[in-house]
Every structure is written in C-alpha cells, then in structure tokens.
Scaffold this motif. Sequence first.
Motif, PDB file in Angstrom:
ATOM      1  N   LEU A   1       0.878  -1.250  -0.006  1.00  0.00           N
ATOM      2  CA  LEU A   1      -0.041   0.092  -0.054  1.00  0.00           C
ATOM      3  C   LEU A   1       0.915   1.244   0.049  1.00  0.00           C
ATOM      4  O   LEU A   1       0.570   2.242  -0.681  1.00  0.00           O
ATOM      5  CB  LEU A   1      -0.983   0.024   1.402  1.00  0.00           C
ATOM      6  N   HIS A   2       2.002   1.247   0.866  1.00  0.00           N
ATOM      7  CA  HIS A   2       2.783   2.322   0.866  1.00  0.00           C
ATOM      8  C   HIS A   2       4.371   2.009   0.596  1.00  0.00           C
ATOM      9  O   HIS A   2       5.134   1.595   1.520  1.00  0.00           O
ATOM     10  CB  HIS A   2       2.663   3.064   2.155  1.00  0.00           C
ATOM     11  N   PRO A   3       4.756   1.861  -0.516  1.00  0.00           N
ATOM     12  CA  PRO A   3       6.042   1.186  -1.014  1.00  0.00           C
ATOM     13  C   PRO A   3       7.153   2.090  -0.343  1.00  0.00           C
ATOM     14  O   PRO A   3       7.097   3.355  -0.704  1.00  0.00           O
ATOM     15  CB  PRO A   3       5.708   1.310  -2.499  1.00  0.00           C
ATOM     16  N   PRO A   4       8.004   1.696   0.455  1.00  0.00           N
ATOM     17  CA  PRO A   4       9.026   2.307   1.092  1.00  0.00           C
ATOM     18  C   PRO A   4      10.185   2.425  -0.013  1.00  0.00           C
ATOM     19  O   PRO A   4      10.295   1.520  -0.997  1.00  0.00           O
ATOM     20  CB  PRO A   4       9.431   1.554   2.144  1.00  0.00           C
ATOM     21  N   LEU A   5      11.185   3.411   0.037  1.00  0.00           N
ATOM     22  CA  LEU A   5      12.318   3.525  -0.600  1.00  0.00           C
ATOM     23  C   LEU A   5      13.271   2.360  -0.505  1.00  0.00           C
ATOM     24  O   LEU A   5      13.942   1.785  -1.530  1.00  0.00           O
ATOM     25  CB  LEU A   5      13.198   4.557  -0.318  1.00  0.00           C
ATOM     26  N   HIS A   6      13.403   1.701   0.565  1.00  0.00           N
ATOM     27  CA  HIS A   6      14.035   0.741   1.345  1.00  0.00           C
ATOM     28  C   HIS A   6      13.423  -0.084   2.168  1.00  0.00           C
ATOM     29  O   HIS A   6      12.823   0.405   3.041  1.00  0.00           O
ATOM     30  CB  HIS A   6      15.484   1.346   1.629  1.00  0.00           C
ATOM     31  N   TYR A   7      13.601  -1.434   2.051  1.00  0.00           N
ATOM     32  CA  TYR A   7      12.974  -2.419   2.973  1.00  0.00           C
ATOM     33  C   TYR A   7      13.688  -3.545   3.187  1.00  0.00           C
ATOM     34  O   TYR A   7      14.420  -4.113   2.271  1.00  0.00           O
ATOM     35  CB  TYR A   7      11.459  -2.773   2.327  1.00  0.00           C
ATOM     36  N   ILE A   8      13.844  -3.843   4.734  1.00  0.00           N
ATOM     37  CA  ILE A   8      14.917  -5.017   5.034  1.00  0.00           C
ATOM     38  C   ILE A   8      14.151  -5.743   5.869  1.00  0.00           C
ATOM     39  O   ILE A   8      13.332  -5.077   6.826  1.00  0.00           O
ATOM     40  CB  ILE A   8      16.107  -4.613   5.622  1.00  0.00           C
ATOM     41  N   SER A   9      13.965  -6.994   5.793  1.00  0.00           N
ATOM     42  CA  SER A   9      13.523  -8.039   6.915  1.00  0.00           C
ATOM     43  C   SER A   9      14.386  -9.023   7.188  1.00  0.00           C
ATOM     44  O   SER A   9      14.962  -9.820   6.450  1.00  0.00           O
ATOM     45  CB  SER A   9      12.241  -8.539   6.191  1.00  0.00           C
ATOM     46  N   HIS A  10      14.691  -9.127   8.686  1.00  0.00           N
ATOM     47  CA  HIS A  10      15.712 -10.164   8.850  1.00  0.00           C
ATOM     48  C   HIS A  10      15.848 -10.335  10.533  1.00  0.00           C
ATOM     49  O   HIS A  10      15.488  -9.502  11.004  1.00  0.00           O
ATOM     50  CB  HIS A  10      17.206  -9.769   8.491  1.00  0.00           C
TER      51      HIS A  10
END
Length: 390
Positions: A266-275
């Motif tokens: 819905l709200h695309p970020p400039l950068h996304y990390i999942s860990h």
Amino acid sequence: MRDAANYSCENFEDRAGTLKRLSRICLALGAKQEWLEPFRPPSSVHFVGHMGFLSGKDAEHALAGDVEAFLTRQRVGFAYGALAAGADLIFAERALDFGAKLHVILPTAVDIFGRQSVEVFGQDWLRRFESALARAASVVTLTRVAGLHDASATQLAGEVGMGSAILNAKLLAGRASQYVVFDEKGGGAHTANLALRWPKENWDQHVYVAKRDGRKTYARDPIAVLPDRECLATLNIKLDANGFSAEDEIFLVEEIENIIIKCVELHPPLHYISHDGGWKLSYITPAEAVIAGSEIKSLAEIAGVFFSIRGDYGVVQWNIDNISGAMNSYKLGKSISSLGYERFGSPDTFVVDQSFVAALAVDQTIHFSVEPIDYQDPDEESLFALTSIR
C-alpha cells in the motif's frame, strides 16, 4: 486564572492543558479568546541568517537593535537554531541576555561545526561561540559526519531547528515565529531555503536584510552534496519476545511479516529490509513514514498483535553488504533502534525521535499529537510517543 498563573509562573506544560481546554470552550460558545493571551507562555523562535558580519562592527549593532525589539515584541522565551558565525550568534547572544532558553541544534559534532562554520571567520567569533554554548539550555548534535561540510546534515539541522520551535509552541499552547537575516541578494542559499520552507500561513516570520561586511580569514569549506548520503525517515519494528514461547514467537513473527507486507504494497518504501524477526522500512519524508506506520498499527490492532514501532529521521550512509551484495543504510547519528524496549512503556507504542517529529511539524500535512517520553537528556534528541495521527 491570574492567581493560578502567578502561583506557578513557569509550569507551562500544565498551563497548556488548561489553555487548550478553555480555547475549545470559547470556540464552542462562540466567545472571544483574546483574554487568554496574557496567560500564554513565552513564544518560541527559530533563527537563521547569513554569516557575513564583522564581529562588533556597525552592521552587527544595527542587527542587534532589531533583534532586541523583536524579542520584546514577541515575548520570546525559547530560541532554536545553530550557532554559526554572524547572524546566528548575534541573535543567540541577545536571546540569552533577554532571558530566553537557547536550544542549539548542530548538524555535526561541536568541534567540527566550530571549525567549519565559526573559526574560519575569526577567533573572536570562536570565543563567542564557546561562550554561547556554555550558556545554552541544550546542545544537540545530529550526526557523526566528519570531513566535508555535508549538505544533508546542514539541511537536517535547519529542518529540526524549525520544527522544534513549532513543536514547543504546540506543546505549550504558545506562539512560534522565525527570525531570518538575508543579505542584499536574498541569501545565503541555506537561509533562503529555510525561510521558504517556514509555514508562514500558520506561524509568523520576521525578515531583516543586512549587507555582508565580513571577510573570511581563509576560504570556508564548500558544502558538499554526497551521493551516498541522504535524509531518510525509517521505521524500525521488532517483536519483544520476552514472555512468549518459541512456538508463539514464530506465530507472531509470521503475523507481523504478513502485516508489513500488506503495508509495503500500500505504501512502498524507498528501502525495505526483513531479517531475524526485525523489519526496517525507509521513506523519503517522515510524513510518508508516519502514514505507513499508522497503517501497520491499524492492521496490527485488527489482527490482535501488539508491538512497538520506532521511527527516526536523519542522515543515512548507503553501502553495499559484502556478503549479500544488497544495498543497506545506517544512520550517521544515534538511532532510536538502539534503545531498549523498557524506554517505551506499553508494547504497542509508536515512538519517534526529535528529528522525526520536528520534520512533521514543519510539513503541516499531517495532524498529530505527541507526548514527551519521560526520559530526557538535554544534550540528546528528545523522544516522543505519537498518540494520534490524522
């Protein structure tokens, strides 16, 4: 009301609640609110101006006279800005003499700022800089940037200075204004940018024009635009797994992952990390980040999952991970993500740093309410809990 105000002259926080309630009552009744003005706290001001002044000469004396008249007229009690040689220091010194609390917002460490923006204009300015620092109520440095004079750090400090003045006025139910010193050509460039960004439709702005009479002892480092640095607003999310079984923790991480994936769509970020059960979403502005954070909170409430969101805003350095080859960023200043959960109270709190909420205050597109977090170090960025966003 007068007796209560006299009994507790500087308890502005409690008085603010009373003023806000009385203002709403007057509004509902259609009654005039002018009678509340004498009970409002001293006003807050953001100051900024060019550096082309010779210390102690005619141009400074002329500016000082205008500053003193402004301080009296606006009943200034809180002043926010940097302490560069020239207009900044001239204003700050007069504000201190007037009895205002000076809150210094610097883009870099004190020694680096002093070398880049004060000492190059002469030892007298450096002496005055050190004296003003010693008298200040707080001195906050926003980055650990060293070396080149970084444009992103300078931009951040100006934005935080402006927003901090507005935020303080909002918290105390007071007034905010901006004092700007232009040269004869409408500059310098940094001053002109901050003057343009000041929300004049809601808060007063006073402009003073002074010719440059100062000469640098040697060339000041140019402001550098570094391609691997920029200001970003980041949401840091991590489940506090204390008290949960391993099975429950796995389930909750999956639930949060699903919520965040929906938000990213819905709200695309400039950068996304999942860990490692943690998530980091970076946006260009705090306004974009707070909309995304609110969406995450709403989805979490529907799912019955509770976790804290920590938002910070600052200069980040981009680099490439040697193992994965992925782009990553780290904040060139103290990150709110490094603070323990015990600082935040309830597990579903949306906590942001001073830079984040100050930028929101300047933006004006998001209506929000905040409460200061109890723990406050005067020389660190303040922390705030976002209590409503609309």
